[in-house]
Design a protein around this motif. Sequence first.
Motif, PDB file in Angstrom:
ATOM      1  N   MET A  50       0.831  -1.207   0.000  1.00 34.04           N
ATOM      2  CA  MET A  50       0.000   0.000   0.000  1.00 34.04           C
ATOM      3  C   MET A  50       0.865   1.258   0.000  1.00 34.04           C
ATOM      4  SD  MET A  50      -3.062  -1.195   2.592  1.00 34.04           S
ATOM      5  CE  MET A  50      -3.930   0.361   2.631  1.00 34.04           C
ATOM      6  N   GLN A  51       1.929   1.242   0.776  1.00 37.09           N
ATOM      7  CA  GLN A  51       2.760   2.442   0.876  1.00 37.09           C
ATOM      8  C   GLN A  51       3.517   2.719  -0.418  1.00 37.09           C
ATOM      9  OE1 GLN A  51       4.820   3.494   4.323  1.00 37.09           O
ATOM     10  NE2 GLN A  51       2.876   3.606   5.383  1.00 37.09           N
ATOM     11  N   SER A  52       3.826   1.660  -1.153  1.00 35.94           N
ATOM     12  CA  SER A  52       4.605   1.875  -2.377  1.00 35.94           C
ATOM     13  C   SER A  52       3.715   2.109  -3.593  1.00 35.94           C
ATOM     14  CB  SER A  52       5.530   0.684  -2.629  1.00 35.94           C
ATOM     15  OG  SER A  52       4.749  -0.482  -2.792  1.00 35.94           O
ATOM     16  N   ASP A  53       2.406   2.062  -3.388  1.00 37.42           N
ATOM     17  CA  ASP A  53       1.479   2.308  -4.491  1.00 37.42           C
ATOM     18  C   ASP A  53       1.532   3.802  -4.835  1.00 37.42           C
ATOM     19  OD1 ASP A  53      -0.341   1.644  -6.377  1.00 37.42           O
ATOM     20  OD2 ASP A  53      -2.074   1.678  -5.056  1.00 37.42           O
ATOM     21  N   PRO A  54       1.939   4.143  -6.072  1.00 31.89           N
ATOM     22  CA  PRO A  54       2.105   5.564  -6.396  1.00 31.89           C
ATOM     23  C   PRO A  54       0.763   6.287  -6.479  1.00 31.89           C
ATOM     24  CG  PRO A  54       2.381   4.233  -8.355  1.00 31.89           C
ATOM     25  CD  PRO A  54       2.214   3.271  -7.220  1.00 31.89           C
ATOM     26  N   VAL A  55       0.806   7.574  -6.203  1.00 26.79           N
ATOM     27  CA  VAL A  55      -0.406   8.374  -6.317  1.00 26.79           C
ATOM     28  C   VAL A  55      -0.069   9.656  -7.069  1.00 26.79           C
ATOM     29  CG1 VAL A  55      -0.001   9.466  -4.073  1.00 26.79           C
ATOM     30  CG2 VAL A  55      -2.290   9.455  -5.030  1.00 26.79           C
ATOM     31  N   GLN A  56      -0.949  10.033  -7.974  1.00 27.77           N
ATOM     32  CA  GLN A  56      -0.748  11.254  -8.767  1.00 27.77           C
ATOM     33  C   GLN A  56      -1.588  12.355  -8.144  1.00 27.77           C
ATOM     34  OE1 GLN A  56       1.251  11.194 -11.778  1.00 27.77           O
ATOM     35  NE2 GLN A  56       1.201  13.388 -11.368  1.00 27.77           N
ATOM     36  N   SER A  57      -1.010  13.047  -7.195  1.00 30.34           N
ATOM     37  CA  SER A  57      -1.776  14.079  -6.487  1.00 30.34           C
ATOM     38  C   SER A  57      -1.768  15.383  -7.299  1.00 30.34           C
ATOM     39  CB  SER A  57      -1.159  14.309  -5.109  1.00 30.34           C
ATOM     40  OG  SER A  57       0.150  14.800  -5.245  1.00 30.34           O
ATOM     41  N   PRO A  58      -2.635  16.333  -6.948  1.00 29.12           N
ATOM     42  CA  PRO A  58      -2.721  17.582  -7.727  1.00 29.12           C
ATOM     43  C   PRO A  58      -1.429  18.399  -7.691  1.00 29.12           C
ATOM     44  CG  PRO A  58      -4.631  17.319  -6.311  1.00 29.12           C
ATOM     45  CD  PRO A  58      -3.661  16.255  -5.906  1.00 29.12           C
ATOM     46  N   GLY A  59      -0.631  18.259  -6.659  1.00 28.86           N
ATOM     47  CA  GLY A  59       0.679  18.913  -6.612  1.00 28.86           C
ATOM     48  C   GLY A  59       0.615  20.416  -6.766  1.00 28.86           C
ATOM     49  N   GLU A  60       1.465  20.916  -7.655  1.00 30.59           N
ATOM     50  CA  GLU A  60       1.615  22.370  -7.778  1.00 30.59           C
ATOM     51  C   GLU A  60       0.360  23.036  -8.349  1.00 30.59           C
ATOM     52  OE1 GLU A  60       4.003  22.977  -6.205  1.00 30.59           O
ATOM     53  OE2 GLU A  60       5.249  21.198  -6.402  1.00 30.59           O
TER      54      GLU A  60
END
Lengths: 208, 183
Positions: A50-60
């Motif tokens: 679960m921790q290594s599952d990448p997430v594409q957050s809104p960021g900048e």
Amino acid sequence: MTRDDFENLLVFKANGTLEGEELAALEAALASDAELRAELYALEAIRDTMQSDPVQSPGELGLARLMRDVENETRVTEAPAAANDNVVPITRLRFWQAAAAVVLAVGIGFNLTDFGPGASVETSVAFEDRIAEPAGFGLASGGSSDFTVAFAPDATEAEIRGLLLDAGVEIVSGPSALGLYGLALLDMDAERSARDILASSGIIDDLQ
Amino acid sequence: MTADHKFLIEQIASGDKQALAALYKALERPVYKFIVSRLNDPHEANDILHEVFMDVWRSAGRFEGRSKVQTWVFGIAYRKSIDVMRKRGRVDLTDEQPDLVDDSPDQETCLAAGQEAEHVRHCLETLKDDHRSAITLAFYQDMTYGEIAEVAGVPEGTVKTRIFHAKKLLMRCLQGRVERTVA
């Protein structure tokens, strides 16, 4: 403690937050119970996955949107109260919308590098100073949009920035409720090439 | 880190936008991951994340410092996610309703190599929201059960019960998927 209690605590042993008497009791149980140890191993594997599952957050982009709306809200709060202040004139709405667009463009179009992964609080201070500044910056395009686009949901900030530079455009408004951004040409003579670049990009879902 | 967050909240309460930006950078990814895990909709999660930090901006002055800042922010995200699910009409308001049991019986403890993330994502989806939230906060955010209780606004005993059921169902589901993959 019952076996169910131990099984329950395994989750918190796996995430490293268990301590004190509970930790001691569980470790004693683990020492003599192979099934508990196997379950702990499985839970640790699940947690790692679960921790290594990448997430594409809104960021900048999300930060720019937040700063735009906070700035907007701050200005509204600070505006002097009128006698009939529950009615907002259309002209004022337009002013706020324009101000929001300027703030967004300043944050994204010109100074996005300030918010890169290595950006510090100090660079945020600089950003903040620019936002607070009533004058001294402006949009190279003049502020009206020439294109309306929707970026692909998985587009990264770096990809968007690169595309804007390639196409010679800047963000002047958005995101709208539908996630649309207004883009304006930096060079009015380059509309055709800009449209071609935007249309052929893999990170534009919709171009108008 | 906790002290840093508290300092930032104090600054935000006094109207410091740079502090808000710094807190956003520190917590944006974990909070977003948590919201996405609950809503399973990246676009909606974007909006909720935005609303969470707008709330932080508006209500930082009311933060009493009795909990960690992270716990407080996750609590806001938790409640906003529930609001969204209520609007969708898919929130379970009690612990009575069953999870969707994906598959077969035996609880075993192997997670085979490859496709683990996909299996875990799928199996988390089969859990009902309360269970999924509890296990997500425990494993994504490494929270204690006391912190999870604070975020969800429920007693610690309730969290333990949710974790117990979530863990059993998650492992059963994973076992079923791994067995099918192997078969």
